[in-house]
Design a protein around this motif. Structure first.
Motif, short mmCIF file in Angstrom:
data_model
loop_
_atom_site.label_atom_id
_atom_site.label_comp_id
_atom_site.label_asym_id
_atom_site.label_seq_id
_atom_site.Cartn_x
_atom_site.Cartn_y
_atom_site.Cartn_z
N MET A 191 39.34 160.20 65.70
CA MET A 191 39.00 159.80 67.08
C MET A 191 37.77 160.57 67.59
O MET A 191 36.90 160.00 68.26
CB MET A 191 40.19 160.06 68.02
N LYS A 192 37.70 161.84 67.26
CA LYS A 192 36.55 162.66 67.68
C LYS A 192 35.25 162.13 67.09
O LYS A 192 34.23 161.99 67.79
CB LYS A 192 36.74 164.12 67.24
N ILE A 193 35.29 161.84 65.80
CA ILE A 193 34.08 161.36 65.12
C ILE A 193 33.64 160.02 65.68
O ILE A 193 32.45 159.77 65.90
CB ILE A 193 34.32 161.27 63.60
N SER A 194 34.61 159.15 65.91
CA SER A 194 34.29 157.84 66.46
C SER A 194 33.62 157.96 67.83
O SER A 194 32.62 157.29 68.11
CB SER A 194 35.58 157.01 66.58
N GLU A 195 34.16 158.85 68.66
CA GLU A 195 33.59 159.02 70.00
C GLU A 195 32.20 159.66 69.94
O GLU A 195 31.28 159.23 70.65
CB GLU A 195 34.53 159.89 70.83
N GLU A 196 32.05 160.67 69.10
CA GLU A 196 30.75 161.33 69.00
C GLU A 196 29.70 160.41 68.39
O GLU A 196 28.53 160.48 68.74
CB GLU A 196 30.87 162.62 68.18
N ASN B 175 30.23 169.12 61.18
CA ASN B 175 30.03 169.91 62.41
C ASN B 175 31.35 170.22 63.10
O ASN B 175 31.57 171.34 63.58
CB ASN B 175 29.09 169.18 63.36
N ILE B 176 32.24 169.21 63.18
CA ILE B 176 33.55 169.45 63.79
C ILE B 176 34.34 170.45 62.97
O ILE B 176 34.97 171.38 63.50
CB ILE B 176 34.33 168.12 63.92
N TYR B 177 34.31 170.28 61.65
CA TYR B 177 35.00 171.19 60.74
C TYR B 177 34.47 172.62 60.89
O TYR B 177 35.23 173.58 60.95
CB TYR B 177 34.81 170.68 59.32
N GLU B 178 33.13 172.75 60.96
CA GLU B 178 32.51 174.07 61.09
C GLU B 178 32.85 174.69 62.45
O GLU B 178 33.14 175.89 62.54
CB GLU B 178 31.00 173.94 60.93
N GLU B 179 32.81 173.89 63.50
CA GLU B 179 33.09 174.39 64.85
C GLU B 179 34.53 174.90 64.96
O GLU B 179 34.79 175.95 65.53
CB GLU B 179 32.85 173.29 65.88
N GLU B 180 35.48 174.15 64.38
CA GLU B 180 36.88 174.55 64.44
C GLU B 180 37.14 175.84 63.66
O GLU B 180 38.08 176.56 63.95
CB GLU B 180 37.76 173.42 63.87
N GLY B 181 36.30 176.13 62.67
CA GLY B 181 36.53 177.27 61.82
C GLY B 181 35.81 178.54 62.22
O GLY B 181 35.91 179.55 61.52
N PHE C 167 32.97 147.87 64.29
CA PHE C 167 32.60 148.92 63.33
C PHE C 167 33.36 150.20 63.63
O PHE C 167 33.88 150.86 62.72
CB PHE C 167 31.09 149.18 63.38
N PHE C 168 33.47 150.59 64.91
CA PHE C 168 34.16 151.82 65.27
C PHE C 168 35.65 151.72 64.95
O PHE C 168 36.27 152.71 64.53
CB PHE C 168 33.94 152.13 66.75
N ASP C 169 36.24 150.55 65.14
CA ASP C 169 37.66 150.36 64.78
C ASP C 169 37.85 150.56 63.27
O ASP C 169 38.80 151.22 62.83
CB ASP C 169 38.14 148.96 65.19
N ASP C 170 36.93 149.96 62.50
CA ASP C 170 37.01 150.11 61.04
C ASP C 170 36.77 151.56 60.62
O ASP C 170 37.40 152.05 59.67
CB ASP C 170 35.97 149.21 60.36
N LEU C 171 35.87 152.24 61.31
CA LEU C 171 35.57 153.64 61.00
C LEU C 171 36.80 154.52 61.21
O LEU C 171 37.15 155.35 60.36
CB LEU C 171 34.42 154.15 61.87
N GLU C 172 37.48 154.34 62.35
CA GLU C 172 38.67 155.14 62.63
C GLU C 172 39.74 154.91 61.57
O GLU C 172 40.37 155.86 61.08
CB GLU C 172 39.20 154.77 64.02
N GLU C 173 39.92 153.67 61.18
CA GLU C 173 40.93 153.34 60.17
C GLU C 173 40.55 153.96 58.82
O GLU C 173 41.40 154.51 58.11
CB GLU C 173 41.04 151.82 60.03
#
Length: 411
Positions: A153-158, A184-190, A134-140
């Motif tokens: 990669m960040k989302i997959s790990e989190e 959350n990642i988008y908001e944090e980066e901004g 599932f995580f491989d498919d998610l990253e793709e």
């Protein structure tokens, strides 16, 4: 409240507000009923004329005082009511503008939202369990959605960590967690991002536009000139892309359409000479804004770098605080190629902001997430349509709302 929580609240059905107006209405009715019915009657058969005159005089004095007091109260009430009406009118106008802006983003991101949703739904269609496959498919899937390799990669790990804490098993829960991590990642980066366009404190404001040919750079300049002129600013444009065939004529035509003067020379003239003349004119004739179009020949980065450096030296010599923005135009329909262009231009010049054109015409709106996460260059303008006023200041919350609406499910 985080951005994802705001999204869930915005996408959910809001509770009906309790109706508590009845008690106040009752009080108002009771107050209306308690009105003085009659004034005291004058005493009859008064014998002494002097006493009657004194009473008449006293009553006149009281009446004058009462009239004055009532007039003052009415004046105060009128002023207060007028102020309240003005505030209410402004609030209503702001609310209407906010709703209109939300609708612009919602409709402008229809293709991106549908494309992104289709990819997430396709991922979950064969969902059985949250395992390594599932995580491989998610990253793709996320990479295909143009959110960028690093964010995927960040989302997959989190998500791996989130599964352990929340025991995520249901499809809707998996979908929500994916969107939540993206937001959350988008908001944090901004958080430290400056998405506002900056203006000069004194003298003309100069915006330098860079970007490869065909991304909508000249069109963006024309639309921005129209916006500022409509706001009452005195605007000037400079056609410093002197080598691309038709570039000068294109900007001159935009100047004619929006009634803004364009400084230009013949083809193959020195771009820096055009800019020098434009800056001199802007200073002498008290222009508020100067928008400078430049060449975008990335195939020869050395010549492009030299050209842009010369242009900037001319600007700085005339106005040390300028250029106030170096705006990179990127075509959203090119997806990851836009990311590559941004990296290349970042090597050539110091870009302060990005205008993402044609965002309404692509399913690749996820590129905005990648730009923020990987480049750390703020998106400041977006193209949400073909109309003159469809070039909008970038609003991160409206963008996220427009991209993910319909993908977040309620608990």
């Amino acid at each position: 409240m985080g951005l994802f929580d705001k999204l869930k609240k915005a996408f959910g059905v809001q509770e009906e507000k309790p109706q508590s107006e009845q008690s106040e209405a009752i009080k108002e009715n009771q107050a209306d009923e308690q009105v003085a019915i009659k004034q005291p009657e004058l005493e009859e058969n008064q014998d002494k004329t002097t006493l009657k005159n004194e009473e008449t005089s006293n009553q006149a004095d009281v009446t004058v005082d009462e009239v004055s007091e009532v007039a003052t109260e009415k004046t105060v009430d009128t002023v207060e009511n007028k102020a309240t009406e003005e505030v209410t009118s402004v609030n209503e106008q702001n609310q209407a503008q906010n709703v209109a802006e939300t609708q612009r983003y919602y409709h402008g991101l229809t293709k991106s939202r549908d494309g992104f949703g289709a990819k997430i739904n396709a991922l979950l269609a064969n969902f059985r369990s949250v395992d390594e496959d599932f995580f491989d498919d998610l990253e793709e899937t996320l990479i295909e959605a143009d959110v960028g390799f690093e964010m995927a990669m960040k989302i997959s790990e989190e998500l791996r960590n989130e599964v352990k804490f929340q025991n995520v098993k249901q499809k809707k829960d998996v979908s929500n967690v994916i969107i939540e991590k993206l937001v959350n990642i988008y908001e944090e980066e901004g958080k430290s991002e400056d998405s506002q366009l900056h203006f000069a404190k004194q003298g003309p404001t100069i915006y330098l536009f860079v970007g490869v040919n065909g991304v909508g750079k000249t069109t963006t300049i024309g639309k921005l000139a129209h916006r500022y002129q409509t706001e009452g600013k005195k605007v000037l444009m400079a056609a410093a892309d002197t080598f691309r065939a038709g570039a000068i004529e294109q900007l001159v035509e935009w100047g004619r359409r929006v009634n803004v003067e364009v400084v230009h020379k013949e083809e193959k003239s020195d771009p820096a000479a055009v800019v020098f003349e434009a800056v001199q004119k802007a200073k002498k004739e008290n222009y508020d804004i100067l928008l400078v179009d430049t060449a975008g020949r990335l195939q020869n980065k050395v010549n492009l770098m030299n050209e842009l450096e010369k242009i900037q030296r001319v600007i700085v010599r005339e106005l040390p605080e300028a250029p106030h923005e170096v705006i990179l135009a990127l075509d959203a329909t090119t997806g990851q190629n836009a990311l590559t262009q941004a990296k290349q231009f970042g090597e050539v010049t110091k870009v302060s902001g990005i205008v993402l054109t044609k965002l309404d015409g692509t399913a690749r709106g996820g590129i905005v997430l990648a730009i923020r996460n990987e480049l750390h260059i703020p998106v400041k303008l977006v193209g949400l349509g073909e109309k003159m006023d469809d070039l909008r200041d970038f609003n991160s919350e409206e963008f996220v709302y427009g991209l993910f609406k319909g993908l977040v499910t309620q608990d």
